[in-house]
Design an enzyme around this catalytic site. Structure first.
Site, PDB file in Angstrom:
ATOM      1  N   SER A  31     -10.085  -7.256  29.415  1.00  0.00           N
ATOM      2  CA  SER A  31     -10.944  -6.233  30.011  1.00  0.00           C
ATOM      3  C   SER A  31     -11.679  -5.440  28.935  1.00  0.00           C
ATOM      4  O   SER A  31     -12.428  -6.013  28.161  1.00  0.00           O
ATOM      5  CB  SER A  31     -10.100  -5.339  30.929  1.00  0.00           C
ATOM      6  N   ASP A  57     -10.416  -9.645  36.444  1.00  0.00           N
ATOM      7  CA  ASP A  57      -9.816  -8.904  35.336  1.00  0.00           C
ATOM      8  C   ASP A  57      -8.507  -9.516  34.827  1.00  0.00           C
ATOM      9  O   ASP A  57      -7.589  -9.795  35.595  1.00  0.00           O
ATOM     10  CB  ASP A  57      -9.556  -7.472  35.804  1.00  0.00           C
TER      11      ASP A  57
END
Length: 295
Positions: free
Chosen positions: A72, A184
């Site tokens: 991320s 993610d």
């Protein structure tokens, strides 16, 4: 004449005897293996600016990472650093970053962020280079939305891999790569220590910027989703971080997931956290050296 011949024979015999009894020269010791330092940069949205401070302090103390992995926000900072961007230039770019540069809302998907702007932003800063051409080995970690498996992207389109790694479910649209959908990486690998080992790191410094799941109610949608990802990945993350050599935890708990105006605070906290652990990092590196691995 006979006396000279006798002396010559005696001298030759003495020399041969000396050669026969002397020990052979010791074989040269093999050069110690060069240690490969790896950085595993965790996710945490706007808290990710702390990674820049950590990298600054490591470099200031002569510790250069050859392997960088990111999840991320960590994949954003990690990709830029691994591409060869100087850490001070990286800080300048961070200060100049406006959230509008990476946020592109799609009405067709119910107001989710497309992520194309983030992809283009990263690719522009790395000069269009693909990950396998970076001077440092790099990988971005994402989650396969269809089967929940971890995916380590170490080659190909840099911006696309970072976009996949940063696509918070419910906030960003999933990213389709080779027919598979990704979101993610924090769901399966909040701090990608194992990916750094996979890329060949001998000594892994993990940077954990996540907040522990608490009863406090987040103040935004991004905060709500970030809280959910934290809860899902917390146990997995704890297990994976036990495989790091050092864990740096900048004190960024009060910085919200969308607090881009807190960049300077996050960077300073990263610097302080790394500096505080420098004695431990040096000691553990020395231990590796004592075992035949040199920094």
């Amino acid at each position: 004449m006979k006396r000279r011949s006798f002396l010559q024979l005696l001298l030759a015999s003495t020399l041969l005897s000396a050669c026969a009894t002397s020990e052979p020269p010791a074989a040269p010791k093999p050069a110690p293996k060069k240690i490969r330092v790896g950085l595993a940069l965790g996710g945490g949205a706007a808290k990710g600016f702390a990674h820049i401070g950590v990298i600054k302090m490591l470099e200031a103390n002569g510790i250069q990472a050859e392997v960088v992995t990111g999840t991320s926000a960590g994949s954003v900072v990690g990709s830029l650093y691994a591409s060869g961007i100087d850490v001070f230039a990286l800080q300048e770019k961070a200060f100049a970053l406006d959230e509008s540069q990476i946020r592109d809302v799609s009405l067709l998907s119910g107001g989710l962020v497309k992520g194309q702007k983030l992809q283009d932003y990263v690719n522009t800063l790395v000069g269009g280079k693909t990950m396998e051409t970076f001077p440092r080995r790099f990988a971005a970690v994402a989650t396969n939305l269809d089967n929940g498996e971890r995916m380590v992207f170490g080659s190909g389109n840099t911006g696309q891999a970072v976009r996949a790694s940063s696509s918070i479910p419910g906030v960003f649209e999933p990213v389709t790569i080779a027919g598979k959908r990704y979101v993610d990486g924090g769901i399966v690998s909040p701090v990608p220590v194992d990916a750094a080992r996979q890329l060949g790191a001998d000594f892994v410094i993990a940077v954990d910027i996540s907040s522990k799941a608490t009863y406090n109610r987040p103040a935004s949608m991004v905060g709500n989703v970030n809280q959910a990802i934290t809860i899902m990945g917390q146990k997995l993350g704890e297990q994976e971080m036990t495989r790091a050599d050092v864990i740096i935890r900048p004190k960024v708990g009060k910085i919200g997931a969308a607090d881009f105006d807190q960049k300077n605070t996050a960077i300073l906290e990263g610097e302080k956290a790394a500096l505080a652990l420098m004695p431990e990092i040096r000691r553990k590196l020395a231990e590796k050296q004592g075992k035949g691995i040199a920094p």
